[in-house]
Scaffold this motif. Structure first.
Motif, PDB file in Angstrom:
ATOM      1  N   LEU A   1       0.832  -1.199   0.000  1.00 41.08           N
ATOM      2  CA  LEU A   1       0.000   0.000   0.000  1.00 41.08           C
ATOM      3  C   LEU A   1       0.869   1.252   0.000  1.00 41.08           C
ATOM      4  O   LEU A   1       0.585   2.247  -0.678  1.00 41.08           O
ATOM      5  CB  LEU A   1      -0.890  -0.033   1.249  1.00 41.08           C
ATOM      6  CG  LEU A   1      -2.193   0.753   1.200  1.00 41.08           C
ATOM      7  CD1 LEU A   1      -3.082   0.203   0.092  1.00 41.08           C
ATOM      8  CD2 LEU A   1      -2.907   0.668   2.547  1.00 41.08           C
ATOM      9  N   ASP A   2       1.958   1.187   0.764  1.00 42.52           N
ATOM     10  CA  ASP A   2       2.888   2.307   0.866  1.00 42.52           C
ATOM     11  C   ASP A   2       3.497   2.623  -0.505  1.00 42.52           C
ATOM     12  O   ASP A   2       3.626   3.789  -0.897  1.00 42.52           O
ATOM     13  CB  ASP A   2       3.976   1.953   1.878  1.00 42.52           C
ATOM     14  CG  ASP A   2       4.820   3.154   2.277  1.00 42.52           C
ATOM     15  OD1 ASP A   2       4.420   4.281   1.918  1.00 42.52           O
ATOM     16  OD2 ASP A   2       5.850   2.961   2.938  1.00 42.52           O
ATOM     17  N   ILE A   3       3.831   1.538  -1.236  1.00 42.27           N
ATOM     18  CA  ILE A   3       4.411   1.733  -2.577  1.00 42.27           C
ATOM     19  C   ILE A   3       3.358   2.268  -3.540  1.00 42.27           C
ATOM     20  O   ILE A   3       3.647   3.090  -4.413  1.00 42.27           O
ATOM     21  CB  ILE A   3       4.999   0.400  -3.103  1.00 42.27           C
ATOM     22  CG1 ILE A   3       6.125  -0.073  -2.175  1.00 42.27           C
ATOM     23  CG2 ILE A   3       5.521   0.552  -4.532  1.00 42.27           C
ATOM     24  CD1 ILE A   3       6.636  -1.460  -2.491  1.00 42.27           C
ATOM     25  N   ALA A   4       2.125   1.832  -3.353  1.00 42.94           N
ATOM     26  CA  ALA A   4       1.049   2.244  -4.261  1.00 42.94           C
ATOM     27  C   ALA A   4       0.671   3.711  -4.068  1.00 42.94           C
ATOM     28  O   ALA A   4       0.234   4.375  -4.999  1.00 42.94           O
ATOM     29  CB  ALA A   4      -0.175   1.349  -4.052  1.00 42.94           C
ATOM     30  N   THR A   5       0.883   4.231  -2.842  1.00 47.84           N
ATOM     31  CA  THR A   5       0.449   5.588  -2.528  1.00 47.84           C
ATOM     32  C   THR A   5       1.500   6.607  -2.938  1.00 47.84           C
ATOM     33  O   THR A   5       2.695   6.381  -2.748  1.00 47.84           O
ATOM     34  CB  THR A   5       0.191   5.722  -1.013  1.00 47.84           C
ATOM     35  OG1 THR A   5      -0.435   4.543  -0.551  1.00 47.84           O
ATOM     36  CG2 THR A   5      -0.687   6.912  -0.717  1.00 47.84           C
ATOM     37  N   GLY A   6       1.037   7.703  -3.481  1.00 52.87           N
ATOM     38  CA  GLY A   6       1.963   8.758  -3.870  1.00 52.87           C
ATOM     39  C   GLY A   6       1.296   9.704  -4.844  1.00 52.87           C
ATOM     40  O   GLY A   6       0.102   9.568  -5.107  1.00 52.87           O
TER      41      GLY A   6
ATOM     42  N   MET B   1      -1.068   7.616  -8.169  1.00 52.21           N
ATOM     43  CA  MET B   1      -1.514   6.431  -7.449  1.00 52.21           C
ATOM     44  C   MET B   1      -1.420   5.203  -8.353  1.00 52.21           C
ATOM     45  O   MET B   1      -1.780   5.237  -9.517  1.00 52.21           O
ATOM     46  CB  MET B   1      -2.959   6.601  -6.977  1.00 52.21           C
ATOM     47  CG  MET B   1      -3.146   7.689  -5.934  1.00 52.21           C
ATOM     48  SD  MET B   1      -2.387   7.274  -4.352  1.00 52.21           S
ATOM     49  CE  MET B   1      -3.582   6.112  -3.719  1.00 52.21           C
ATOM     50  N   LEU B   2      -0.911   4.116  -7.783  1.00 53.96           N
ATOM     51  CA  LEU B   2      -0.891   2.850  -8.501  1.00 53.96           C
ATOM     52  C   LEU B   2      -1.878   1.917  -7.803  1.00 53.96           C
ATOM     53  O   LEU B   2      -2.206   2.104  -6.642  1.00 53.96           O
ATOM     54  CB  LEU B   2       0.509   2.222  -8.452  1.00 53.96           C
ATOM     55  CG  LEU B   2       1.665   3.063  -8.994  1.00 53.96           C
ATOM     56  CD1 LEU B   2       2.986   2.446  -8.603  1.00 53.96           C
ATOM     57  CD2 LEU B   2       1.556   3.189 -10.507  1.00 53.96           C
ATOM     58  N   SER B   3      -2.297   0.893  -8.536  1.00 53.25           N
ATOM     59  CA  SER B   3      -3.137  -0.098  -7.867  1.00 53.25           C
ATOM     60  C   SER B   3      -2.209  -1.115  -7.210  1.00 53.25           C
ATOM     61  O   SER B   3      -1.121  -1.392  -7.711  1.00 53.25           O
ATOM     62  CB  SER B   3      -4.053  -0.791  -8.870  1.00 53.25           C
ATOM     63  OG  SER B   3      -3.313  -1.715  -9.622  1.00 53.25           O
ATOM     64  N   PRO B   4      -2.612  -1.677  -6.038  1.00 50.39           N
ATOM     65  CA  PRO B   4      -1.793  -2.688  -5.373  1.00 50.39           C
ATOM     66  C   PRO B   4      -1.427  -3.827  -6.326  1.00 50.39           C
ATOM     67  O   PRO B   4      -0.306  -4.353  -6.261  1.00 50.39           O
ATOM     68  CB  PRO B   4      -2.694  -3.184  -4.242  1.00 50.39           C
ATOM     69  CG  PRO B   4      -3.590  -2.036  -3.949  1.00 50.39           C
ATOM     70  CD  PRO B   4      -3.822  -1.346  -5.258  1.00 50.39           C
TER      71      PRO B   4
END
Lengths: 273, 356
Positions: B45-50, B53-56
Motif C-alpha cells: 500500500l505504501d508503494i502504491a500511494t503517492g 496512485m498505482l493499484s496494489p
C-alpha cells in the motif's frame, strides 16, 4: 560444605559485621536469624559473591572467595553456578507465565527451543511447590504468596548444590509456610544440598532448621542446634525482647514473646532493603 | 513400575500443562504471522500511494516482474518508492527493537532511545552540521555522520553511567532525560541564531522524513539492523531473565552490568544509524514494545521479533498516512507517528489499568 573464616562485610563505610566464622555441611538446613539490620541479607549476598568481603574468606569445595584487598572485587569463575539464590523481594511485574519463570531457572542451559523434557521438569517443580494449577497464569497476576512459591520452584529448577533463601516465606500463610519449609528440608536431605535460609519467625526456625545462625548488629551472636542456642538470655541480648522458652512434645524450643526491653541496640538500624 | 491412580492423574496434569504452554506458543506464532502479513500489505500500500496512485495489483506485478505493466511503473516502484517503503520497515524495526530492549534493560515502560535523548542528540548533530558545514563533505553525507556522532556521544554518556554505578536503572533514565533536555535546548539555540532558511532546513530534519532514502542508505541501515537484531536475539534468555529485575537476574548468575552495557551499546548503534538517515521519528520505540508485550508477552524469543514487526508496521502505516492526509502533498512522518501514537499510547495505558 561452605566455610566462612573470620569474614567481615563493610557497607557505606561502616563495618556491618566482623569476625564471622562458621561452617555449613551438606544435607543440613541452616536458619539465619537476627534483628532488623543485623545483616542477614548481606551475609547471604556475600556468600553468593554479590557483596565484597572486607576481610576473611569463604571456601566452597576447592574454590575460595577472599577479601579484595583494595583491588576491584571479583568472585572466582563459576562461583555462582553452584548456588540458587532467592532474593527477598518478590515484586515481579513482567509478562511471563509462571511456567516460563520456572523454566528460566535453567538459564545457561536453555536452547532456542525449549524441549518437552525441560517443560516436564518445570511442571514437576511446580507440582512440588503445589502451584501446578497456576502454570499458565502471568506471574504479575499472582498474589505475593503465590509468586513466592513460583520463585521457589525456579530455585529448585536450577538444581543447585547450595540454596540461599532470603525470607522465602515472608508472604505465605501458615499452611504454605510449613509446606515450603518442609519442601526445603526434604530437598536438602534428598539432594544433599547446603541450605541457608533467612527467617524472621523463630519458631519456624526451631522447627525446620538443623542449625541456627544468630546474627546481631556487628557480627555473629550464636551458632548451633536450636535446642542449645535458643535461650531467653540470647534473645534478650540480640533482640532486646523478653521471651519465655517453652518445649514442644519433641523437645524443640518454642518461643513465647512477653515484652520488649527498651533502649535500642546501637547499630545499622533500617539498613535492610 | 507402580502406577497408582494418583500417579496417573499427576501425569495427565503435567501433560496438560505442557500442552497448554505449546498452545500458547502456537498462538504467539499466529499473532506474529498475522503482523507479518499486515506489514506486507502495508508495504504494498505504501508503494502504491503517492503523487501518481498505482493499484496494489500493479505494484505486485512490478515487484515480482511476472506480468505486463506500464513502463513507468517499474521506475516509480523500484527506484523511487521501494527504498522508501523498505526504509520505513527497517527503521521501524530498529526503533521497535531499541525501545523494547531499553525497557527491558531499565525495567521502565517509559524508556526508549527517544525519551533517553539519543534522538535529540542526533537532531543536534544534524543541526550543527547544517550550520557549520560538513568539512567539505556534501550535506547528504555530512549530516548523517554528524547525527550519528552526537547520538553515539549521548549513548556514550549513558554507557558511562552504567559503568560507573553499580546499581543504576533509575540513574540511567534520569541521565537520559537530562541529555534530552540539553540537546533540545541546544537545537533551539542553533535555530534561534541561524538564518530563517537554515532554521527551516533544521526543522525539516527534525520532523523526520523517509524521502531521502536511497538504496545505499537503505542497505547500510538494513545491514546494521539485521546484525544488531541477531546479536540481541542471541541473548534472548538473559534478557528475559533481566526483565524479572536486576537482583533476580543476578541471582540466576547473570553479570547484569556487563549485559546492560552490551545491550545498550547494540541499541545505541542500531538506533543512531536509523536516526541519522531519516531524522527524528519519535514514539515508535516507546509504543511498539507495549504492543508486542500485549500480543506475545515477554518471552524474548517472541517479544523482540514482535517489537520489530510492530515498529515496522507502525512506521509503514504512518508513511501511508503521511502521503494520504493531504492528497498530493507529503505530511512530515515524524508528526504523523506522534499524532497517531499519542492516542494509541493513552489507549494502551487505560487498557492496562483496567486489566491489572
Amino acid at each position: 560444605m561452605i566455610r566462612l573464616d573470620d569474614i567481615a562485610i563493610r557497607r557505606g563505610g561502616v563495618d556491618l559485621m566482623t569476625g564471622v566464622s562458621f561452617t555449613m555441611q551438606p544435607g543440613s538446613v541452616y536458619a539465619v536469624i537476627g534483628p532488623n539490620g543485623a545483616g542477614k541479607t548481606s551475609l547471604l549476598r556475600a556468600i553468593f559473591g554479590d557483596l565484597p568481603l572486607s576481610a576473611g574468606a569463604i571456601t566452597v569445595g576447592r574454590d575460595r572467595l577472599t577479601a579484595a584487598g583494595g583491588r576491584r572485587f571479583r568472585e572466582p569463575r563459576r562461583w555462582r553456578d553452584r548456588f540458587a539464590y532467592m532474593p527477598q523481594d518478590t515484586h515481579l511485574d513482567v509478562a511471563l507465565t509462571v511456567l516460563e519463570v520456572v523454566v528460566l531457572g535453567r538459564l545457561g542451559r536453555l536452547g532456542l527451543h525449549v524441549d518437552d523434557a525441560t517443560l516436564a521438569l518445570a511442571t514437576e517443580r511446580l507440582r512440588e511447590a503445589g502451584i501446578l494449577h497456576l502454570a499458565d497464569r502471568y506471574i504479575s497476576t499472582l498474589s505475593g504468596g503465590q509468586r513466592q512459591m513460583a520463585l521457589f520452584a525456579q530455585v529448585l529448577m536450577r538444581e543447585p548444590t547450595a540454596m540461599l533463601l532470603d525470607e522465602p516465606v515472608s508472604a505465605l500463610d501458615l499452611r504454605h509456610q510449613i509446606h515450603l519449609l518442609d519442601l526445603v528440608r526434604r530437598e536438602t536431605r534428598k539432594r544433599n544440598l547446603t541450605t541457608a535460609v533467612v527467617l524472621h519467625d523463630l519458631n519456624l526456625a526451631c522447627q525446620f532448621a538443623d542449625r541456627i545462625v544468630v546474627l546481631r548488629p556487628g557480627g555473629l551472636s550464636a551458632f548451633g542446634p536450636p535446642q542449645e542456642v535458643m535461650t531467653a538470655e540470647l534473645i534478650a541480648e540480640t533482640y532486646r525482647a523478653r521471651v519465655e522458652i517453652l518445649r514442644d512434645s519433641c523437645g524443640r524450643p518454642v518461643i513465647q514473646p512477653l515484652g520488649e526491653m527498651g533502649e535500642a541496640v546501637s547499630g545499622a538500624e533500617g539498613r535492610e532493603p | 513400575m507402580p502406577t497408582s491412580k494418583a500417579d496417573i492423574v499427576a501425569d495427565v496434569d503435567a501433560t496438560l500443562t505442557i500442552l497448554q504452554h505449546r498452545r500458547r506458543e502456537g498462538r504467539r506464532w499466529r499473532v506474529t504471522g498475522l503482523f507479518a502479513a499486515i506489514l506486507s500489505a502495508s508495504i504494498v500500500l505504501d508503494i502504491a500511494t503517492g503523487p501518481s496512485m498505482l493499484s496494489p495489483a500493479e505494484v505486485l506485478r512490478s515487484l515480482t516482474g511476472w506480468a505486463e505493466r506500464a513502463p513507468m511503473t517499474d521506475a516509480i516502484v523500484r527506484s523511487l518508492r521501494l527504498p522508501m517503503a523498505l526504509m520505513a520497515l527497517v527503521v521501524g524495526a530498529a526503533m521497535g527493537a531499541g525501545g523494547a530492549q531499553m525497557q527491558t534493560l531499565l525495567a521502565n515502560p517509559m524508556a526508549s532511545p527517544y525519551t533517553l535523548g539519543m534522538a535529540a542528540a542526533a537532531g543536534f548533530g544534524a543541526a550543527l552540521t547544517l550550520t557549520v558545514g560538513g568539512f567539505g563533505l556534501p550535506d547528504m553525507v555530512a549530516v548523517p555522520v554528524g547525527a550519528f556522532i552526537f547520538s553515539m556521544l549521548a549513548a556514550g554518556f549513558l554507557l558511562a553511567l552504567t559503568a560507573l554505578r553499580r546499581r543504576g536503572g533509575d540513574t540511567i533514565i534520569l541521565g537520559g532525560i537530562a541529555v534530552l533536555f540539553l540537546f533540545q535546548s541546544l537545537v533551539s539555540l542553533i535555530q534561534f541564531i541561524s538564518s530563517p532558511e537554515l532554521s527551516q532546513q533544521i526543522l525539516f530534519w527534525l520532523f523526520g522524513s523517509l524521502t531521502k532514502a536511497t538504496w545505499t542508505t537503505l542497505s547500510i541501515t538494513a545491514a546494521v539492523t539485521v546484525v544488531c537484531g541477531i546479536l540481541l536475539f542471541a541473548d534472548s534468555w538473559k534478557l528475559a531473565a533481566l526483565s524479572m529485575g536486576e537482583m533476580r537476574a543476578a541471582s540466576l548468575g547473570i553479570n547484569v552490568r556487563r549485559l546492560r552495557f552490551k545491550v545498550l551499546a547494540i541499541v545505541a548503534i542500531m538506533t543512531a544509524t536509523a536516526t541519522s538517515f531519516v531524522g527524528v521519528i519519535g514514539f515508535i520505540g516507546l509504543v511498539a514494545p507495549h504492543v508486542a508485550r500485549i500480543c506475545v508477552g515477554e518471552d524474548q524469543r517472541f517479544f523482540l521479533p514482535m517489537s520489530m514487526l510492530a515498529g515496522a508496521l507502525m512506521l509503514s502505516a504512518a508513511s501511508v498516512l503521511s502521503k494520504s492526509i493531504v492528497p498530493g502533498a507529503l505530511f512530515p512522518i515524524g508528526i504523523v507517528t506522534a499524532l497517531v501514537g499519542v492516542p494509541f499510547l493513552l489507549w494502551l495505558i487505560f487498557r492496562r489499568g483496567s486489566v491489572a
